[in-house]
Design an enzyme around this catalytic site. Sequence first.
Site, mmCIF file in Angstrom:
data_model
loop_
_atom_site.group_PDB
_atom_site.id
_atom_site.type_symbol
_atom_site.label_atom_id
_atom_site.label_comp_id
_atom_site.label_asym_id
_atom_site.label_seq_id
_atom_site.Cartn_x
_atom_site.Cartn_y
_atom_site.Cartn_z
ATOM 1 N N GLY A 150 1.159 -1.163 -0.080
ATOM 2 C CA GLY A 150 -0.033 -0.290 -0.031
ATOM 3 C C GLY A 150 1.326 1.202 -0.164
ATOM 4 O O GLY A 150 2.530 1.236 0.550
ATOM 5 N N CYS A 151 0.099 2.444 -0.273
ATOM 6 C CA CYS A 151 0.793 3.357 -0.178
ATOM 7 C C CYS A 151 1.423 3.730 0.875
ATOM 8 O O CYS A 151 2.401 4.915 1.108
ATOM 9 C CB CYS A 151 0.275 4.369 -1.478
ATOM 10 N N TYR A 152 0.315 4.222 1.927
ATOM 11 C CA TYR A 152 0.510 4.563 3.070
ATOM 12 C C TYR A 152 2.263 3.660 3.547
ATOM 13 O O TYR A 152 2.889 4.750 3.992
ATOM 14 C CB TYR A 152 -0.049 4.832 3.923
ATOM 15 N N THR A 154 4.216 2.034 2.525
ATOM 16 C CA THR A 154 5.460 1.989 1.329
ATOM 17 C C THR A 154 6.432 3.581 1.964
ATOM 18 O O THR A 154 7.839 3.149 2.481
ATOM 19 C CB THR A 154 5.626 2.074 0.093
ATOM 20 N N SER A 155 5.951 4.566 2.101
ATOM 21 C CA SER A 155 6.695 5.550 2.966
ATOM 22 C C SER A 155 6.743 5.556 4.272
ATOM 23 O O SER A 155 8.104 6.257 4.278
ATOM 24 C CB SER A 155 5.533 6.845 2.821
#
Length: 346
Positions: A150-152, A154-155
């Site tokens: 997911g994007c969150y 990953t960060s």
Amino acid sequence: MNNKIKVAVLGCTGYTGLELIYLLSNHSDVLINFLGSSSNKGKKISSFDKRLKNIKFPKINNINEINYIDYNVVFLALPHNISQNIIKDNFNKSIFIDLSADFRLDNQKIYEKNYNNKHLCPKYLKNFTYGLAEINHSKIKKSKHIAVPGCYPTSILIPLIPLLKKNIIKSSNLIIDSKSGYSGAGKNFDMKNIFKDDQINFYNYNTNKHRHMCEIKQELEKVTKSNLNFSFNPHILPIYRGIMSTMYCDLNKKMKKKDIIEFLKDYYKQNIFIKILDDKDRGDFFNVQNTNNCLIKVFENYDNNKIILISLIDNLIKGAAGQAIQCMNLIFDINEIKGLKFKKSA
């Protein structure tokens, strides 16, 4: 490569699908042979994205019309619950790179609790590699199927995993505050939430209840033996793309900021997309949007027992389409940056 990789993109008209097509169209080893959508059959993909207007693509077909064995790679840019229906009956027919949540979690029960639906093929969960490219590099190279993070997560995982693994920060009392552009909420997002008349809005949502929390917990617990405890507060910004995650971490022992920076630089020295910023460098959305980079900046806290980390990614690229292509490159033993080192688009 002498033979191009034949690619299909299902879910081609969503934000992530369009980003995939744009990036893949700039990849010299790829041939896009199939575009699939559940509701836009017969339309031209260029009508959904101005960047695709001068490139020849196949017309959009229904996602059910694909013959999976005809393609080397199938990208699934679909909502959760749809990908697993496809994998259930077609697991061995192609390499699948799934951008939904259907195969990210190792535990069937945790998936079903967080996504409110039964998993139709839990026996295949173990066959998908978690596609965090810089962390699972060697595993991805040996894999057939990828679950793109997911994007969150990953960060958050890219800066935290090395520090937890080396026991530099404590695994308790982690505070994570993330802010995302509205494209991270998908095409069904109601724009009235952030734009109304001449006003713009900004708000948090699903504090400590966001579905990505179980994914973050799963991956962080793989690198720390200590009890993991964290808070997560996500927000939606009135911008199109980008994520900034701010992490407040307790140090296990006093350590100078410059030494933490040097540790992270050394840890990621082989990873071209990870940029550890110095004091003079500015970490903002303009510097990360339309790239596959992750920018990380370290700040001291006033009492020297904590550090603050800022991590920035483009949620559509490093948080989705770009990381998916990065994984494809690793599987096919192509230069990892192929198709991802490009001029910023408008």
